[in-house]
Design a protein around this motif. Structure first.
Motif, PDB file in Angstrom:
ATOM      1  N   ARG A   1       2.613   9.467  -5.467  1.00 45.75           N
ATOM      2  CA  ARG A   1       3.882   8.385  -5.152  1.00 45.75           C
ATOM      3  C   ARG A   1       3.439   6.687  -4.340  1.00 45.75           C
ATOM      4  N   GLU A   2       4.280   5.992  -4.542  1.00 46.22           N
ATOM      5  CA  GLU A   2       5.092   4.627  -4.627  1.00 46.22           C
ATOM      6  C   GLU A   2       5.493   4.438  -4.037  1.00 46.22           C
ATOM      7  N   ASP A   3       5.413   3.154  -2.799  1.00 39.47           N
ATOM      8  CA  ASP A   3       6.743   2.271  -2.674  1.00 39.47           C
ATOM      9  C   ASP A   3       6.999   1.088  -2.316  1.00 39.47           C
TER      10      ASP A   3
ATOM     11  N   TYR B   1      -5.225   6.667   0.388  1.00 39.45           N
ATOM     12  CA  TYR B   1      -3.290   5.658   0.399  1.00 39.45           C
ATOM     13  C   TYR B   1      -4.335   4.213  -0.190  1.00 39.45           C
ATOM     14  N   ILE B   2      -2.995   3.259  -0.715  1.00 38.27           N
ATOM     15  CA  ILE B   2      -3.240   1.863  -1.168  1.00 38.27           C
ATOM     16  C   ILE B   2      -2.446   1.560  -0.872  1.00 38.27           C
TER      17      ILE B   2
ATOM     18  N   LEU C   1       2.604   2.669   6.669  1.00 34.20           N
ATOM     19  CA  LEU C   1       1.582   4.171   7.006  1.00 34.20           C
ATOM     20  C   LEU C   1       1.447   4.931   7.404  1.00 34.20           C
ATOM     21  N   ILE C   2       1.264   4.273   8.795  1.00 35.79           N
ATOM     22  CA  ILE C   2       1.019   4.597  10.233  1.00 35.79           C
ATOM     23  C   ILE C   2       2.082   5.606  10.021  1.00 35.79           C
TER      24      ILE C   2
ATOM     25  N   TYR D   1       4.494  -5.121  -0.193  1.00 38.77           N
ATOM     26  CA  TYR D   1       3.677  -4.865  -0.157  1.00 38.77           C
ATOM     27  C   TYR D   1       4.158  -3.444  -1.218  1.00 38.77           C
ATOM     28  N   ARG D   2       3.014  -2.611  -1.745  1.00 39.35           N
ATOM     29  CA  ARG D   2       3.398  -1.790  -1.924  1.00 39.35           C
ATOM     30  C   ARG D   2       2.123  -0.392  -1.570  1.00 39.35           C
ATOM     31  N   LEU D   3       2.869   0.944  -1.388  1.00 41.54           N
ATOM     32  CA  LEU D   3       1.659   2.103  -0.603  1.00 41.54           C
ATOM     33  C   LEU D   3       1.697   3.343  -1.918  1.00 41.54           C
TER      34      LEU D   3
END
Length: 137
Positions: free
Chosen positions: A35-37, A8-9, A64-65, A27-29
């Motif tokens: 995949r990203e959000d 993950y980033i 994320l967790i 923030y961006r995951l």
């Protein structure tokens, strides 16, 4: 030997309108499978830029967790790379700078606790221009 790509980033940025002033962040995951959000945050209270940076990172890591745990997995099985343009926040989290401001210590502790849940957490500084490109502000 090159490092493996992280699972993950997380790219984060926070600030305040005034300093202190109303806090905000985004923030961006990114996942390894592409995949990203992107999430935007309004904290609705006066805070410093550094408080907003920490609160944004904490929100991103909580998100994320939570996503990982919803799939029945443990974050300790994954690596995360955290990118941001705040040298202060990243060097404090790496343990290179002490947290001198008492109001930041609880936020630093909360961020460190969340980062410790991952198998590996890499903290990477990126230029402000990259954060603007990734997050739109």
């Amino acid at each position: 030997m090159p490092r493996a790509a992280p699972d993950y980033i997380v790219i984060f940025d926070g600030g305040s309108r005034g300093n202190p002033g109303p806090g905000y962040g985004s923030y961006r995951l990114h996942t390894r499978d592409g995949r990203e959000d992107v999430r935007r945050l309004e904290f609705g209270e006066a805070m410093t830029n550094n408080e907003a940076e920490y609160r944004t990172l904490i929100a991103a890591l909580d998100d994320l967790i939570g996503r990982i745990e919803q799939t029945g997995k443990d974050p300790s099985a994954f690596t995360v790379e955290v990118r941001g343009d705040s040298r202060l926040i990243l060097t404090q989290l790496r343990g290179e700078f002490r947290v001198r401001a008492a109001h930041l210590r609880p936020l630093w502790e909360a961020a460190r606790a969340r980062l410790s849940r991952f198998r590996e957490a890499r903290l990477v500084w990126q230029p402000r221009k990259a954060s603007v490109k990734d997050l739109g502000h």
